[in-house]
Design a protein around this motif. Structure first.
Motif, mmCIF file in Angstrom:
data_model
loop_
_atom_site.group_PDB
_atom_site.id
_atom_site.type_symbol
_atom_site.label_atom_id
_atom_site.label_comp_id
_atom_site.label_asym_id
_atom_site.label_seq_id
_atom_site.Cartn_x
_atom_site.Cartn_y
_atom_site.Cartn_z
ATOM 1 N N LYS A 5 -5.060 5.337 16.711
ATOM 2 C CA LYS A 5 -5.258 5.296 15.274
ATOM 3 C C LYS A 5 -5.640 6.688 14.791
ATOM 4 C CE LYS A 5 -8.019 3.037 11.692
ATOM 5 N NZ LYS A 5 -9.116 2.066 11.431
ATOM 6 N N LEU A 6 -5.084 7.094 13.656
ATOM 7 C CA LEU A 6 -5.413 8.383 13.077
ATOM 8 C C LEU A 6 -6.778 8.332 12.420
ATOM 9 C CD1 LEU A 6 -2.072 9.524 11.392
ATOM 10 C CD2 LEU A 6 -3.187 10.566 13.365
ATOM 11 N N GLU A 7 -7.594 9.346 12.685
ATOM 12 C CA GLU A 7 -8.921 9.403 12.101
ATOM 13 C C GLU A 7 -8.838 9.772 10.617
ATOM 14 O OE1 GLU A 7 -11.612 8.550 13.674
ATOM 15 O OE2 GLU A 7 -10.601 8.268 15.604
ATOM 16 N N GLY A 8 -9.624 9.078 9.792
ATOM 17 C CA GLY A 8 -9.740 9.417 8.382
ATOM 18 C C GLY A 8 -8.598 8.975 7.511
ATOM 19 N N VAL A 9 -7.699 8.141 8.020
ATOM 20 C CA VAL A 9 -6.562 7.673 7.225
ATOM 21 C C VAL A 9 -6.762 6.190 6.901
ATOM 22 C CG1 VAL A 9 -4.071 7.276 7.160
ATOM 23 C CG2 VAL A 9 -4.985 9.324 8.256
ATOM 24 N N LYS A 10 -6.807 5.883 5.608
ATOM 25 C CA LYS A 10 -6.951 4.496 5.158
ATOM 26 C C LYS A 10 -5.650 4.026 4.533
ATOM 27 C CE LYS A 10 -9.872 1.407 2.435
ATOM 28 N NZ LYS A 10 -11.045 1.302 1.517
ATOM 29 N N LEU A 11 -5.054 3.027 5.145
ATOM 30 C CA LEU A 11 -3.768 2.536 4.688
ATOM 31 C C LEU A 11 -3.945 1.496 3.588
ATOM 32 C CD1 LEU A 11 -2.026 2.094 8.145
ATOM 33 C CD2 LEU A 11 -1.686 3.941 6.516
ATOM 34 N N PRO A 12 -3.060 1.473 2.589
ATOM 35 C CA PRO A 12 -3.111 0.423 1.572
ATOM 36 C C PRO A 12 -2.774 -0.930 2.183
ATOM 37 C CG PRO A 12 -1.136 1.775 1.308
ATOM 38 C CD PRO A 12 -1.979 2.439 2.344
ATOM 39 N N THR A 13 -3.385 -1.947 1.658
ATOM 40 C CA THR A 13 -3.128 -3.286 2.168
ATOM 41 C C THR A 13 -2.106 -4.025 1.308
ATOM 42 O OG1 THR A 13 -5.004 -4.113 0.896
ATOM 43 C CG2 THR A 13 -5.396 -3.470 3.183
ATOM 44 N N LEU A 61 5.756 5.046 -2.279
ATOM 45 C CA LEU A 61 4.411 4.633 -1.909
ATOM 46 C C LEU A 61 4.188 3.141 -2.103
ATOM 47 C CD1 LEU A 61 1.623 5.584 -0.947
ATOM 48 C CD2 LEU A 61 1.033 6.042 -3.335
ATOM 49 N N TYR A 62 4.813 2.562 -3.127
ATOM 50 C CA TYR A 62 4.566 1.146 -3.400
ATOM 51 C C TYR A 62 5.150 0.230 -2.328
ATOM 52 C CZ TYR A 62 9.358 0.066 -4.959
ATOM 53 O OH TYR A 62 10.704 -0.155 -5.010
ATOM 54 N N ARG A 63 6.069 0.765 -1.491
ATOM 55 C CA ARG A 63 6.638 -0.038 -0.412
ATOM 56 C C ARG A 63 5.895 0.167 0.901
ATOM 57 N NH1 ARG A 63 12.257 0.779 -2.413
ATOM 58 N NH2 ARG A 63 12.680 2.365 -0.823
ATOM 59 N N PHE A 64 4.848 0.985 0.887
ATOM 60 C CA PHE A 64 4.152 1.325 2.122
ATOM 61 C C PHE A 64 2.769 0.693 2.147
ATOM 62 C CE2 PHE A 64 1.657 4.174 4.897
ATOM 63 C CZ PHE A 64 2.476 4.175 6.019
ATOM 64 N N ASN A 65 2.492 -0.076 3.197
ATOM 65 C CA ASN A 65 1.165 -0.661 3.389
ATOM 66 C C ASN A 65 0.890 -0.795 4.887
ATOM 67 O OD1 ASN A 65 2.516 -3.053 4.277
ATOM 68 N ND2 ASN A 65 2.686 -3.729 2.154
ATOM 69 N N LYS A 66 -0.215 -1.407 5.222
ATOM 70 C CA LYS A 66 -0.605 -1.513 6.626
ATOM 71 C C LYS A 66 0.431 -2.270 7.449
ATOM 72 C CE LYS A 66 -4.395 -2.966 9.641
ATOM 73 N NZ LYS A 66 -5.734 -3.616 9.703
ATOM 74 N N SER A 67 0.959 -3.348 6.890
ATOM 75 C CA SER A 67 1.943 -4.148 7.617
ATOM 76 C C SER A 67 3.235 -3.362 7.854
ATOM 77 C CB SER A 67 2.256 -5.426 6.836
ATOM 78 O OG SER A 67 3.271 -6.176 7.474
ATOM 79 N N VAL A 68 3.690 -2.654 6.835
ATOM 80 C CA VAL A 68 4.898 -1.829 6.965
ATOM 81 C C VAL A 68 4.678 -0.735 8.001
ATOM 82 C CG1 VAL A 68 6.367 -0.168 5.759
ATOM 83 C CG2 VAL A 68 5.738 -2.318 4.643
ATOM 84 N N PHE A 69 3.517 -0.102 7.936
ATOM 85 C CA PHE A 69 3.196 0.940 8.911
ATOM 86 C C PHE A 69 3.251 0.394 10.334
ATOM 87 C CE2 PHE A 69 -0.281 2.554 11.606
ATOM 88 C CZ PHE A 69 0.214 3.815 11.860
ATOM 89 N N GLU A 70 2.652 -0.751 10.569
ATOM 90 C CA GLU A 70 2.634 -1.328 11.916
ATOM 91 C C GLU A 70 4.033 -1.694 12.402
ATOM 92 O OE1 GLU A 70 -0.093 -4.540 11.471
ATOM 93 O OE2 GLU A 70 -1.883 -3.259 11.704
ATOM 94 N N ASN A 71 4.920 -2.050 11.471
ATOM 95 C CA ASN A 71 6.293 -2.371 11.839
ATOM 96 C C ASN A 71 7.132 -1.123 12.078
ATOM 97 O OD1 ASN A 71 5.985 -5.175 11.718
ATOM 98 N ND2 ASN A 71 6.461 -5.253 9.537
#
Length: 248
Positions: free
Chosen positions: A240-248, A201-211
């Motif tokens: 975009k998935l509804e109700g999902v908030k990605l870590p920044t 989880l600590y390696r996953f954020n909005k930027s990683v998701f977009e990549n």
């Protein structure tokens, strides 16, 4: 309607287009039906049908209709006997971990659980711990949500996943894990499995998701294409998935 091929041997492509036209009809097809489905001339279809009938791919009935012959059924049985998902999944998983350096896996549904059928990992000091054969509750994790959504599960969450074509999980299966998953289809858009990319989880954020999302979807498209499914679902732009908030 069969898709026109833009490469290969033209006469073979036309013959295969005739065979593919039968997926639109269980009761058989008349010569006019085949002309409308393929866009070919009467004389061309007759000539190709003679060859297809000679090898048992189609059969002409007394009333003039054409139906599939026994050869496609026989070849289908041979395919089923020789089919191994791993043969198709291995290069896709290998390319996925090469690009992301994370853990890639294939999950299938069995009742109310999902099973890790295949997985590949990148040697790292911290990585997702998942083993082939592991069983997880179906409602936990991105792969489980995908299997439920594309198996017809009702609800706003699953509607959103079906629309987007993928699912995300944050600290669901394990408190310190995250994953992106997409469905894999076969002929007739039959759901075969879920492809998942997992990471701490600590390696996953909005930027990683977009990549990573385009990489996962491209992998899903390749495996689906190889297995005979339609790949339209995997094309960008991605909803975009509804109700999902990605870590920044």
């Amino acid at each position: 309607m069969p898709k026109a091929a833009d490469s290969g041997v033209a006469s073979v492509n036309r013959a295969l287009s005739i065979l593919m036209a039968f997926q639109e009809s269980v009761e058989g097809m008349t010569l006019t039906d085949l002309m409308n489905a393929t866009g070919m001339y009467h004389s061309t279809i007759l000539r190709l049908c003679e060859s297809l009938e000679q090898f048992g791919f189609i059969k002409r009935l007394e009333d003039g209709r054409y139906m599939l012959g026994p050869t496609p059924f026989y070849l289908g049985m041979l395919y089923q006997e020789s089919f191994r998902l791993w043969d198709y999944a291995a290069p896709v998983l290998r390319d996925l971990i090469r690009q992301t350096k994370e853990t890639a896996a294939i999950y299938i549904r069995e009742g109310d659980e999902r099973i890790c059928l295949h997985r590949m990992v990148q040697p790292r000091s911290v990585r997702m711990h998942v083993r082939e054969g592991d069983r997880v509750d179906l409602d936990k994790g991105a792969a489980g949500k995908v299997l439920l959504a594309f198996d017809g599960k009702k609800g706003a969450v699953y509607d959103s996943i079906r629309k987007a074509g993928y699912a995300i999980s944050l600290a669901e299966r394990e408190t310190e894990s995250a994953a992106i998953s997409c469905p894999i289809f076969g002929p007739g858009q039959r759901l075969i499995c879920a492809l998942s990319l997992g990471m701490p989880l600590y390696r996953f954020n909005k930027s990683v998701f977009e990549n990573y999302l385009p990489i996962v979807m491209e992998a899903g498209a390749k495996l689906t294409r190889d297995l005979g499914g339609d790949t339209a679902l995997y094309a960008p732009p991605y909803a975009k998935l509804e109700g999902v908030k990605l870590p920044t």
